[in-house]
Design a protein around this motif. Structure first.
Motif, PDB file in Angstrom:
ATOM      1  N   THR A  37       0.834  -1.193   0.000  1.00 21.45           N
ATOM      2  CA  THR A  37       0.000   0.000   0.000  1.00 21.45           C
ATOM      3  C   THR A  37       0.868   1.241   0.000  1.00 21.45           C
ATOM      4  O   THR A  37       1.916   1.287   0.648  1.00 21.45           O
ATOM      5  CB  THR A  37      -0.952   0.032   1.209  1.00 21.45           C
ATOM      6  N   CYS A  38       0.417   2.243  -0.759  1.00 17.29           N
ATOM      7  CA  CYS A  38       1.082   3.542  -0.770  1.00 17.29           C
ATOM      8  C   CYS A  38       0.081   4.569  -1.300  1.00 17.29           C
ATOM      9  O   CYS A  38      -0.976   4.205  -1.800  1.00 17.29           O
ATOM     10  CB  CYS A  38       2.352   3.524  -1.627  1.00 17.29           C
ATOM     11  N   PRO A  39       0.385   5.865  -1.194  1.00 14.54           N
ATOM     12  CA  PRO A  39      -0.517   6.895  -1.706  1.00 14.54           C
ATOM     13  C   PRO A  39      -0.273   7.217  -3.172  1.00 14.54           C
ATOM     14  O   PRO A  39      -0.568   8.320  -3.633  1.00 14.54           O
ATOM     15  CB  PRO A  39      -0.188   8.091  -0.812  1.00 14.54           C
ATOM     16  N   GLY A  40       0.257   6.255  -3.906  1.00 11.21           N
ATOM     17  CA  GLY A  40       0.623   6.497  -5.298  1.00 11.21           C
ATOM     18  C   GLY A  40       1.945   7.223  -5.357  1.00 11.21           C
ATOM     19  O   GLY A  40       2.320   7.956  -4.447  1.00 11.21           O
ATOM     20  N   GLY A  41       2.672   7.016  -6.418  1.00 15.09           N
ATOM     21  CA  GLY A  41       3.951   7.696  -6.589  1.00 15.09           C
ATOM     22  C   GLY A  41       4.283   7.752  -8.065  1.00 15.09           C
ATOM     23  O   GLY A  41       4.746   6.773  -8.628  1.00 15.09           O
ATOM     24  N   ASP A  42       3.998   8.895  -8.698  1.00 19.13           N
ATOM     25  CA  ASP A  42       4.179   9.011 -10.136  1.00 19.13           C
ATOM     26  C   ASP A  42       4.590  10.442 -10.463  1.00 19.13           C
ATOM     27  O   ASP A  42       3.944  11.396 -10.009  1.00 19.13           O
ATOM     28  CB  ASP A  42       2.871   8.658 -10.858  1.00 19.13           C
ATOM     29  N   GLN A  43       5.675  10.594 -11.218  1.00 13.38           N
ATOM     30  CA  GLN A  43       6.163  11.916 -11.606  1.00 13.38           C
ATOM     31  C   GLN A  43       6.329  12.835 -10.384  1.00 13.38           C
ATOM     32  O   GLN A  43       5.944  14.003 -10.389  1.00 13.38           O
ATOM     33  CB  GLN A  43       5.229  12.539 -12.649  1.00 13.38           C
ATOM     34  N   ASP A  44       6.902  12.253  -9.331  1.00  8.66           N
ATOM     35  CA  ASP A  44       7.190  12.988  -8.089  1.00  8.66           C
ATOM     36  C   ASP A  44       5.941  13.561  -7.440  1.00  8.66           C
ATOM     37  O   ASP A  44       5.984  14.625  -6.798  1.00  8.66           O
ATOM     38  CB  ASP A  44       8.212  14.105  -8.337  1.00  8.66           C
ATOM     39  N   SER A  45       4.814  12.885  -7.591  1.00  6.45           N
ATOM     40  CA  SER A  45       3.582  13.321  -6.948  1.00  6.45           C
ATOM     41  C   SER A  45       2.817  12.096  -6.454  1.00  6.45           C
ATOM     42  O   SER A  45       3.145  10.959  -6.805  1.00  6.45           O
ATOM     43  CB  SER A  45       2.728  14.138  -7.924  1.00  6.45           C
ATOM     44  N   THR A  46       1.801  12.333  -5.629  1.00  6.84           N
ATOM     45  CA  THR A  46       0.975  11.257  -5.087  1.00  6.84           C
ATOM     46  C   THR A  46      -0.498  11.575  -5.327  1.00  6.84           C
ATOM     47  O   THR A  46      -0.866  12.718  -5.593  1.00  6.84           O
ATOM     48  CB  THR A  46       1.203  11.079  -3.576  1.00  6.84           C
ATOM     49  N   HIS A  47      -1.340  10.539  -5.191  1.00 12.26           N
ATOM     50  CA  HIS A  47      -2.765  10.775  -5.370  1.00 12.26           C
ATOM     51  C   HIS A  47      -3.562  10.768  -4.070  1.00 12.26           C
ATOM     52  O   HIS A  47      -4.722  11.176  -4.056  1.00 12.26           O
ATOM     53  CB  HIS A  47      -3.386   9.792  -6.366  1.00 12.26           C
ATOM     54  N   SER A  48      -2.969  10.323  -2.965  1.00 10.69           N
ATOM     55  CA  SER A  48      -3.792  10.210  -1.755  1.00 10.69           C
ATOM     56  C   SER A  48      -2.988  10.330  -0.459  1.00 10.69           C
ATOM     57  O   SER A  48      -3.397   9.789   0.568  1.00 10.69           O
ATOM     58  CB  SER A  48      -4.558   8.877  -1.769  1.00 10.69           C
TER      59      SER A  48
END
Length: 347
Positions: free
Chosen positions: A213-224
């Motif tokens: 589980t994680c808060p998302g990690g894409d292009q140095d940003s998160t979704h949650s």
């Protein structure tokens, strides 16, 4: 016995692979070279468990459906905190079938690796988002879910049968679900669906299955990242898995999160805490990693602890926000810092 430490999955692709992907055509040679180089570098820095770095996947989420004809591009949109989005495809017909199984990636990695290989798979709850809200004529949602459960079981079982050290379900949509539905109803549906799959495995098999589980990690940003972990973790630990991989290094209140983990972790499970933050450009030192492990050991028995990176470093093939060298430097710090903590704890 030490403290186990494992990568989560994705590693930034080398420039040669990115160029081949941009050019189109057959990328097999570039992908094979990237897998070999990834495993070689992981072994050189002492990683006791390796992955293929997802070098051959288009993304951590869509590898099973790449090439599926019954898809449209206008599926669910996932917004990130910096304003960019990712969009899932939309299923247009059935029956639903995986086009590629994760065991194919695993076997390719095993041909190169000299240490145990871990395999990441996408959780069925994520793929459930492909089914449109207004349904599909002649293919009801319940039939889709039955097909999805069968396919997800086969994906996991194929990896276990092929000798995966552990199979990790990527469940990044878990925390996101509380942003979409703060009541927790969607999260409960996700947990129930994933457990329909996990319950098909024996206790011995589930000891080799984990959930990330994680808060998302894409292009140095998160979704949650703004969603309170305390709402997720008790439900997360209802999943019938033997291992949990929990993003922690980027969490603003790590001590509070560790307290929740300690109170909710099932008695027969191990938790791998994130000790490196893939979207922070600053490379952690081994001393920092050691201190994070020791802090966790004040809440949890050391024999139920492991370490990992918070998330994959490049979950989508086109994500170049973190360099390949930075990723390996962070992994080296995780491996060395974990060993330091184990020595201080007398393990």
């Amino acid at each position: 016995m030490g403290i186990p430490t494992e990568p989560i999955g994705s590693i930034p692709r080398p420039s040669e692979l990115l160029a081949a992907l941009a050019a189109g055509g057959d990328t097999t040679a570039a992908q094979d070279g990237a897998v070999t180089d990834t495993i070689r570098r992981l072994e050189e820095i002492g990683s006791p468990v390796v992955t293929d770095g997802e070098q051959s996947k288009p993304s951590f989420a869509t590898y099973p459906v790449a090439g599926l004809a019954a898809l449209a591009p206008d599926g669910a949109v996932i917004p990130f905190a910096d304003g960019h989005t990712r969009q899932l495809p939309r299923l247009t017909g059935g029956p639903f079938q995986y086009q590629r199984k994760a065991s194919e990636y695993l076997r390719a990695a095993q041909r190169t690796a000299t240490v145990p290989v871990k395999q990441a798979v996408i959780a069925p709850s994520a793929l459930s988002l492909l089914y449109p809200a207004d349904g599909i004529a002649g293919y009801p949602r319940e039939q889709f879910l039955n097909d999805l459960v069968d396919e997800a079981e086969a994906d996991i079982r194929g990896c276990l049968d092929a000798g995966a050290h552990v199979v990790q379900l990527d469940f990044t949509e878990g925390r996101l679900s509380l942003k979409l539905d703060p009541s927790g109803g969607l999260l409960d549906d996700f947990v129930a669906l994933n457990n329909r799959v996990l319950e098909r495995f024996s206790a011995e098999e589930r000891a080799r299955i984990g959930v990330h589980t994680c808060p998302g990690g894409d292009q140095d940003s998160t979704h949650s990242l703004d969603v309170d972990y305390a709402g997720l973790l008790p439900r997360l630990f209802q999943l019938k898995a033997g291992n949990f991989y929990v993003q922690l290094a980027s969490e603003p209140d790590q001590d509070r999160t560790l307290s929740v983990i300690a109170s909710e972790l099932p008695p027969d499970a191990r938790v791998f805490i994130g000790v490196t933050d893939p979207i922070d450009p600053v490379v952690e030192t081994p001393d920092q990693v050691r201190d994070r492990v020791l802090a966790a050991a004040r809440h949890l028995p050391a024999d139920r602890l492991g370490t990992c990176d918070d998330c994959g470093f490049s979950p989508f093939a086109d994500d170049t926000s973190t360099s390949r060298d930075t990723a390996f430097a962070k992994i080296r710090a995780r491996v060395e810092g974990t060993a330091m903590a184990a020595a201080e704890l007398g393990l």
